[in-house]
Write an enzyme that holds these catalytic residues in place. Structure first.
Site, short mmCIF file in Angstrom:
data_model
loop_
_atom_site.label_atom_id
_atom_site.label_comp_id
_atom_site.label_asym_id
_atom_site.label_seq_id
_atom_site.Cartn_x
_atom_site.Cartn_y
_atom_site.Cartn_z
N LYS A 13 0.83 -1.22 0.00
CA LYS A 13 0.00 0.00 0.00
C LYS A 13 0.86 1.26 0.00
CE LYS A 13 -2.02 -1.00 3.90
NZ LYS A 13 -1.32 -2.29 4.17
N ARG A 88 -9.42 1.30 8.45
CA ARG A 88 -9.03 -0.07 8.78
C ARG A 88 -10.14 -0.80 9.52
NH1 ARG A 88 -3.13 0.84 8.80
NH2 ARG A 88 -2.06 -1.15 8.90
N ARG A 127 11.68 -5.56 4.79
CA ARG A 127 11.29 -4.15 4.68
C ARG A 127 12.24 -3.25 5.46
NH1 ARG A 127 5.26 -1.92 5.45
NH2 ARG A 127 5.32 -2.85 7.53
N ARG A 160 11.33 -1.46 11.13
CA ARG A 160 10.23 -1.10 12.03
C ARG A 160 10.09 -2.12 13.16
NH1 ARG A 160 5.10 0.33 8.48
NH2 ARG A 160 4.19 -0.87 10.17
N ARG A 171 -0.64 -8.90 13.25
CA ARG A 171 -1.20 -7.87 12.38
C ARG A 171 -2.03 -8.49 11.25
NH1 ARG A 171 4.12 -5.04 11.05
NH2 ARG A 171 2.92 -3.72 9.65
#
Ligand code: ADP
Ligand code: ADP
Ligand code: ZN
Length: 213
Positions: A13, A88, A127, A160, A171
């Site tokens: 996203k 969300r 990531r 992160r 998540r």
């Protein structure tokens, strides 16, 4: 143009939202980035959000909705925006619809980037994020020109805290329970467009541009 990005954590996203924002000259608004900035600068909002984020849970709607509605009332949002990470939950989506209706506005597109859970953990483990400008990289699929340095602003990239495998699994569960129902919601509004997010990221972007024009 007002655009919403849907998809699991790690679906791409943010990556696509930044490219859309650049191409169409509209702001990229990431609720995750706003929370992380608030945590960094130690605000009350940041304090409220942190424990939820660390656990991989959603920050409560009463905190999140007001923050987002304030943000999209700012002058740079007059010509539209791309929302990344909001809504969300169904109450978030309904609040957004209502707030826009009050001004005679609506969301133009909800872009859903589909990636199976099996691919997500690998994506998240590679990531790297820029703490300064929010740009996202991947050590294999989207490496920066200079190792660990942001191409856009030169800041040092970071991992992160919530990208560790245990939190990613939580998540994903939260996504399926609380966020996936939005796909039906926006299909019902006739603005849902679905994309195969397992493709190479430039190809995903091409498919999106075909829809947005
Ligand atoms: P990702 O890029 O993996 O989808 P984000 O940066 O969008 O992650 O979000 C990170 C965390 O911030 C979420 O796990 C959640 O705790 C919080 N968060 C972000 N957006 C929202 C939202 N709209 N509602 C509730 N919590 C949110
Ligand atoms: P989200 O905002 O949905 O959580 P990101 O845009 O941060 O997702 O992407 C998650 C990770 O996957 C990042 O490391 C990013 O560079 C990488 N990525 C994004 N799109 C693709 C793609 N199409 N193919 C491979 N990796 C991708
Ligand atoms: Zn940067």
């Amino acid at each position: 143009m007002k655009i919403i990005m849907l998809g699991a954590p790690g679906a791409g996203k943010g990556t696509q939202a930044i490219k859309i924002a650049d191409k169409y000259g509209i702001p990229h608004i990431s609720t995750g980035d706003i929370f992380r900035q608030n945590i960094k600068s130690g605000t009350e909002l940041g304090k409220k959000a942190k424990s939820y984020m660390d656990r991989g849970e959603l920050v409560p709607d009463d905190v999140t909705i007001g923050m987002l509605l304030d943000r999209i009332s700012e002058p740079d949002c007059a010509a539209g925006y791309v929302l990344d990470g909001f809504p969300r939950t169904i109450p978030q989506a309904e609040s957004l619809t209502r707030a826009l209706e009050e001004r005679g506005e609506k969301v133009d597109y909800a872009l859903d980037i589909e990636v199976p859970d099996a691919n997500i953990v690998e994506r998240m483990s590679g990531r790297r994020a820029c703490p300064k400008c929010g740009n996202t990289y991947h050590v294999v699929y989207a490496a920066p020109v200079m190792e660990n340095i942001c191409d856009r602003c030169g800041a040092e990239l970071m991992i992160r805290a919530d990208d560790k495998p245990e939190t990613v699994q939580e998540r994903l569960d939260v996504y399926h329970r609380q966020t996936e129902p939005l796909i039906r919601y926006y299909r019902g509004e006739n603005i849902l467009r679905e994309f195969d997010g397992t493709q190479e990221l430039e190809k995903v972007f091409q498919d999106i541009v075909e829809v947005l024009g």
